[in-house]
Design an enzyme around this catalytic site. Structure first.
Site, short mmCIF file in Angstrom:
data_model
loop_
_atom_site.label_atom_id
_atom_site.label_comp_id
_atom_site.label_asym_id
_atom_site.label_seq_id
_atom_site.Cartn_x
_atom_site.Cartn_y
_atom_site.Cartn_z
N ASP A 1 0.83 -1.13 0.10
CA ASP A 1 0.03 0.17 0.06
C ASP A 1 0.92 1.33 0.11
O ASP A 1 2.04 1.14 -0.02
CB ASP A 1 -0.99 0.11 1.29
CG ASP A 1 -0.18 -0.39 2.53
OD1 ASP A 1 0.95 -0.25 2.59
OD2 ASP A 1 -1.02 -1.08 3.20
N ASN B 1 -8.07 -3.13 14.15
CA ASN B 1 -9.30 -3.44 13.79
C ASN B 1 -9.34 -4.57 12.61
O ASN B 1 -10.60 -4.89 12.24
CB ASN B 1 -10.15 -2.20 13.25
CG ASN B 1 -9.43 -1.63 11.87
OD1 ASN B 1 -8.22 -2.42 11.62
ND2 ASN B 1 -9.66 -0.53 11.25
N HIS C 1 -7.65 -4.90 10.12
CA HIS C 1 -7.42 -4.62 8.49
C HIS C 1 -6.10 -5.48 8.09
O HIS C 1 -5.20 -5.50 9.00
CB HIS C 1 -7.29 -3.18 8.27
CG HIS C 1 -6.06 -2.44 8.83
ND1 HIS C 1 -6.16 -1.29 9.78
CD2 HIS C 1 -4.79 -2.40 8.46
CE1 HIS C 1 -5.08 -0.74 9.84
NE2 HIS C 1 -4.16 -1.60 9.05
N GLU D 1 -9.93 -2.03 4.98
CA GLU D 1 -10.65 -1.82 6.28
C GLU D 1 -11.82 -2.51 6.39
O GLU D 1 -12.17 -3.20 5.35
CB GLU D 1 -10.81 -0.34 6.39
CG GLU D 1 -9.77 0.53 6.35
CD GLU D 1 -8.97 0.70 7.55
OE1 GLU D 1 -9.23 0.16 8.32
OE2 GLU D 1 -8.62 1.71 7.69
#
Length: 241
Positions: A67, A136, A138, A143
């Site tokens: 990313d 979380n 990801h 996400e």
């Protein structure tokens, strides 16, 4: 999914580096999928040391990073391109023309993402994909959401991710709100996946990844379906398991 429990962050880093080193020994021309952030730093330090000692070589390797922040140029100190240069690429014998990071400076999201997917496909796919996991759940910047997105795409970062990444910026206001990220499809097409995790802050996410239902509400849970996924985590990250 194979889970390896380690004592602490340093022990985790040693094991992760050993897996990557073995990949390069068995397949010197491997295509690596690489990750950024604080979690892989220890593994990169050990890989640099092994390369300097002549135990491994990156000379035939090509790499594709997961990313990049949208809106940052390659030379921006906060870009993931700069991170990789500082922590790995400039310190090993890799051909930098064979290293790839999504072009965050290209505002045309559609072409940026399509070109990145095409480049990975042309390279024959990823042999070993290194992943961290967010608090979380990801992976990359995929996400939690209502569906798994297959291809490289532009994502709006959640507030929890922005807050977690703000430690690397002077203020939370400087953290980009969007990023380009490899999609779940490209990640799952990697021939082998290595997930690393450290610390109690990751414990709930690691539990959901390994033992929860497969759901886009925890993107990492899809890794349960991969035929060759190794999770290397320290005791703190596995404390909820």
């Amino acid at each position: 999914m194979r889970i390896i429990r380690t004592r602490d962050y340093n022990h985790m880093s040693e094991h992760a580096a050993a897996v990557i080193a073995a990949q390069l020994t068995l397949q010197p021309n491997s295509t690596l999928g690489l990750a950024t952030g604080s979690t892989p730093l220890g593994a990169y330090v050990r890989l640099v040391e092994m390369c300097a000692a002549g135990k491994i070589s990156f000379a035939q390797v090509q790499s594709y990073n997961l990313d990049e922040y949208r809106g940052l140029t390659h030379d921006d100190p906060q870009s993931y391109h700069h991170f990789m240069w500082e922590n790995l690429f400039s310190r090993v014998d890799i051909d930098v023309t064979r290293t790839h990071v999504p072009d965050g400076s290209n505002e045309d999201a559609a072409s940026t993402c399509a070109n990145y997917d095409a480049a990975i496909e042309a390279a024959g796919g990823i042999d070993l994909q290194l992943l961290g996991i967010g608090n979380n759940g990801h992976i990359g910047f995929n996400e939690p959401g209502d569906e798994f997105v297959v291809g490289t795409h532009c994502v709006d970062l959640t507030e929890s991710t922005i807050k977690a990444n703000s430690r690397l910026f002077e203020s939370i206001d400087e953290v980009p709100r969007q990023a380009y990220t490899l999609g779940i499809g490209a990640i799952m097409h990697a021939r082998r996946i290595l997930v690393i995790a450290s610390g109690t802050a990751k414990a709930d996410a690691v539990h959901a990844m390994c033992y929860g239902p497969v759901t886009p509400a925890c993107p990492a849970s899809v890794l349960q379906l991969h035929p060759d996924c190794i999770v290397i985590a320290d005791a703190a990250a596995l404390s909820a398991c």
